[in-house]
Design an enzyme around this catalytic site. Structure first.
Site, mmCIF file in Angstrom:
data_model
loop_
_atom_site.group_PDB
_atom_site.id
_atom_site.type_symbol
_atom_site.label_atom_id
_atom_site.label_comp_id
_atom_site.label_asym_id
_atom_site.label_seq_id
_atom_site.Cartn_x
_atom_site.Cartn_y
_atom_site.Cartn_z
ATOM 1 C CE LYS A 5 -44.298 -38.879 -48.942
ATOM 2 N NZ LYS A 5 -45.673 -39.318 -49.228
ATOM 3 C CG HIS A 20 -60.428 -22.292 -63.694
ATOM 4 N ND1 HIS A 20 -61.349 -21.651 -64.489
ATOM 5 C CD2 HIS A 20 -59.359 -22.551 -64.487
ATOM 6 C CE1 HIS A 20 -60.869 -21.541 -65.710
ATOM 7 N NE2 HIS A 20 -59.661 -22.080 -65.751
ATOM 8 C CG ASN A 47 -53.492 -56.964 -37.188
ATOM 9 O OD1 ASN A 47 -53.589 -56.583 -36.022
ATOM 10 N ND2 ASN A 47 -52.323 -57.099 -37.789
ATOM 11 N N GLY A 48 -57.724 -56.229 -38.606
ATOM 12 C CA GLY A 48 -58.804 -56.287 -39.574
ATOM 13 C C GLY A 48 -60.108 -55.778 -38.998
ATOM 14 C CD GLU A 88 -45.955 -38.328 -52.593
ATOM 15 O OE1 GLU A 88 -45.186 -38.865 -51.780
ATOM 16 O OE2 GLU A 88 -47.171 -38.617 -52.668
ATOM 17 N NE ARG A 121 -48.266 -53.597 -39.219
ATOM 18 C CZ ARG A 121 -48.480 -54.383 -40.275
ATOM 19 N NH1 ARG A 121 -47.460 -54.769 -41.027
ATOM 20 N NH2 ARG A 121 -49.695 -54.783 -40.587
ATOM 21 C CD1 TRP A 123 -53.773 -46.150 -36.493
ATOM 22 C CD2 TRP A 123 -55.561 -46.911 -37.606
ATOM 23 N NE1 TRP A 123 -54.220 -45.145 -37.316
ATOM 24 C CE2 TRP A 123 -55.308 -45.575 -38.004
ATOM 25 C CE3 TRP A 123 -56.635 -47.593 -38.177
ATOM 26 C CZ2 TRP A 123 -56.093 -44.922 -38.950
ATOM 27 C CZ3 TRP A 123 -57.420 -46.939 -39.113
ATOM 28 C CH2 TRP A 123 -57.148 -45.620 -39.497
ATOM 29 C CB CYS A 167 -53.686 -53.666 -35.885
ATOM 30 S SG CYS A 167 -55.105 -52.603 -35.591
ATOM 31 C CE LYS A 180 -44.236 -47.479 -45.089
ATOM 32 N NZ LYS A 180 -43.905 -46.257 -45.843
ATOM 33 C CD GLU A 221 -48.408 -39.021 -45.958
ATOM 34 O OE1 GLU A 221 -48.876 -40.163 -45.999
ATOM 35 O OE2 GLU A 221 -47.347 -38.698 -46.522
#
Length: 610
Positions: A487, A506, A99-100, A483, A27, A74, A2, A605, A490
């Site tokens: 990516k 395995h 926010n939070g 990574e 964000r 968000w 947010c 973000k 995402e």
């Protein structure tokens, strides 16, 4: 996640609020809104979707004011609806953005309902608006009502509040979530990120835990957690408007991928200037603090966690001491075996990642006082809570998918491994000079990897129709496989998983068929022959291989094995170079699939909630 922006001025603040919200779009959010005090009224405009939709509605309604607050949400509590969007208003008078997460919101909601308050949303935030209104109704100032209310809140919050009964004042509070005050001429601001107000001012005050603040056009007064007046340092932000603009690029992610040679060079500047691995790179008292370190514990989330996994190989090889890497949200909920000689390393692009901050607190509460932060944002919460700091110099990173922050974190962690190795007598002068020479050549090697973009873009066309992918690597390059998979997930929404190549037989091999592309990170190192054996396992099952190797390796291409060669193998620093092609692959696959590269769905973000 947010975003908050607020302004009090002698001019119309609505354009400032809208511009600030647009700069906070990176964000991540699902709705946006503003509230202003206009004459004797508190007016509000909210919309789900993009800021542009809310902006059009505000223009259509002719909203103008000299005092206002704005928010990008968000969703946490309650779905993505206009009624759940911020700002929230109590009794048509008091407006608030938050926010939070308020952990005791259910208890407070029941209490306020018993007092006659009616709730219009499913959010925890509306509880705070009504609670402040409740105390405001008992007399005293808006600031005093805020200060009384926050003492009853459990959780994390950044708050900005306005009230039509106090049209010359805005108040704010911070606990656990970032919030800063911007200082202008006859105008002042609040924001969760300096980018929201950089067009108006670069002079900022970073609020500390428990702080509240009262803003007028003429000044700002800050109070600590005990409500006592306190002076906080004024900082001149180095965030520039140019760093927040796309320039010639199509997306911020593309821009930031291509900024990596410069970002790495800037991050290396202190190391090169020092002539090697000087402990002072991490702080004035770093040499004394690091001298008796007997182990390292790295705490991070997401991409930063993968940087830590690479660092484990470096630290154990260079310094000869154990290194553990934990996901911050897991570490904070387990019983930690305290070791006063252990170095706690936290990694965060923003310096405000809540899980990482709380993990650091958890470590400190158990007696760990050797703490180091690797961060891209000076004066953020995690660096301020750490004794030592290495500031990466990646510059503003807007794209949700981290790129240049990751590679500069790796540079910082390599420097840490070098310093610890030197302090323990395992890296002598000749070895240090050789490693420093490799570091000097690193930006050029990264640029060479960037030059492979046309070949990687061609691969992307093969990936675009797929719904699954595997990434394989060994040793230092296994975290790069992780990574690369992250990516791709995402920003393209292709389900991808990273595995150590030796683990293929395995379990994951059961997934391999002609529809499953398999990406292999296969530099010309001591494990290359092992990786080649794993590739044969895939070929035997009809899988299509996409191999990133080095210019001097002996890989041969075929109909089932597609090869792109990065620059010559550069030893221990190879993971940094091999991070570039997996970033480019994800970017171009996302382009081919038509997804929102910079603002992938459901992601944010800066993750400032648990």
């Amino acid at each position: 996640m947010c975003g908050i922006v607020g302004a009090i001025a002698n001019r119309d603040v609505v354009p400032l609020l809208v511009d600030g919200l647009k700069r906070l779009e990176y964000r991540g959010y699902d709705s946006a809104g503003i509230a202003v005090v206009e004459g004797a009224c508190t007016r509000r405009v909210r919309r789900t979707g993009r800021v542009a939709e809310m902006e059009a509605a505000a223009q259509a309604e002719g909203v103008h004011a000299t005092l206002g607050i704005g928010h990008t949400r968000w969703a946490t509590h309650g779905g993505v609806t206009e009624s759940n969007a911020h700002p929230h208003i109590s009794h048509g008078e008091l407006a608030l953005v938050h926010n939070g997460i308020i952990e005791n919101h259910e208890q407070q909601r029941a209490r306020l309902q018993a007092l006659g308050y009616v709730f219009e949303s499913q959010t925890d935030t509306e509880v705070v608006a009504h609670l402040i209104h409740h105390y405001r109704a008992q007399g005293g100032s808006l600031l005093q009502a805020l200060q009384r209310a926050v003492k009853e809140l459990h959780g994390a919050y950044a708050l900005a509040v306005i009230d039509k009964r106090d049209p010359e004042v805005m108040v704010a509070a911070r606990m656990g979530c970032p919030l800063l005050v911007g200082l202008g001429e006859d105008e002042n601001f609040v924001a969760s990120d300096v980018s929201a107000i950089v067009s108006a001012t670069r002079r900022v005050i970073f609020l500390e835990e428990g702080d509240t603040a009262e803003l007028t056009r003429d000044g700002v007064h800050v109070f600590d957690a005990t409500d006592a007046p306190i002076e906080r340092q004024v900082h001149l932000s180095d965030v520039s408007l140019a760093s927040l603009e796309l320039g010639p690029y199509s997306h911020f992610m593309q821009k930031e991928i291509h900024e990596q040679p410069r970002a790495i060079s800037d991050t290396l500047e202190g190391i090169v200037a020092a002539g090697g691995f000087d402990p002072a790179l991490f702080g004035a008292d770093a040499k004394q603090l690091l001298a008796d370190v007997d182990s390292v514990q790295i705490l991070a989330c997401g991409t930063s966690y993968y940087a830590g996994l690479v660092a484990r190989y470096w630290i154990e090889a260079c310094a000869g001491i154990p290194c553990a890497v934990d996901i911050a949200s897991e570490y904070r909920y387990r019983e930690v075996v305290a070791n006063p000689r252990q170095l706690i390393v936290t990694i965060s692009q923003s310096g405000e990642t809540l899980d990482t901050m709380e993990a650091l607190k958890h470590a400190k509460q158990r007696g760990h006082d050797k703490t180091l932060s690797i961060c891209n944002v000076p004066e953020s919460a995690i660096p301020r809570a750490s004794r030592l700091l290495f500031l990466t110099r990646a510059g503003a990173e807007i794209g949700v998918a981290s790129t240049k922050a990751f590679t500069t974190q790796l540079v910082a962690l390599f420097a840490l491994a070098g310093v610890l190795g030197k302090l323990r007598g395992r890296i002598g002068g000749e070895r240090e000079a050789a490693l420093l020479d490799e570091l000097r050549h690193l930006p050029g090697s990264v640029q060479h990897a960037l030059n492979l973009e046309p070949q990687i873009a061609a691969w992307a066309e093969r990936f675009a129709p797929r719904e699954h992918a595997l990434f394989l690597g060994r040793g230092l390059h296994y975290p790069i496989a992780l990574e690369g998979a992250l990516k791709l997930k995402e920003i393209s929404y292709i389900h991808a998983e990273g595995y150590p190549a030796g683990e293929l037989k395995h379990g994951p091999l059961a997934l391999v068929d002609e529809a499953m592309p398999v990406v292999v990170i296969a530099p010309d190192d001591a494990l290359l022959e092992k990786v080649k054996s794993n590739i044969q396992e895939v070929r035997a099952r009809g899988g299509q291989m996409f191999v990133f190797t080095d210019a001097d390796s002996s890989f041969g291409a075929s109909d089932a094995v597609h090869v792109i060669r990065t620059p010559r193998h550069i030893g221990e620093l190879s993971p940094i170079v091999h991070a570039i092609p997996v970033q480019l692959l994800a970017y171009h696959v996302a382009l081919a699939r038509g997804t929102d590269v910079d603002k992938p769905r459901n992601l944010a973000k800066s993750v400032t909630v648990e």
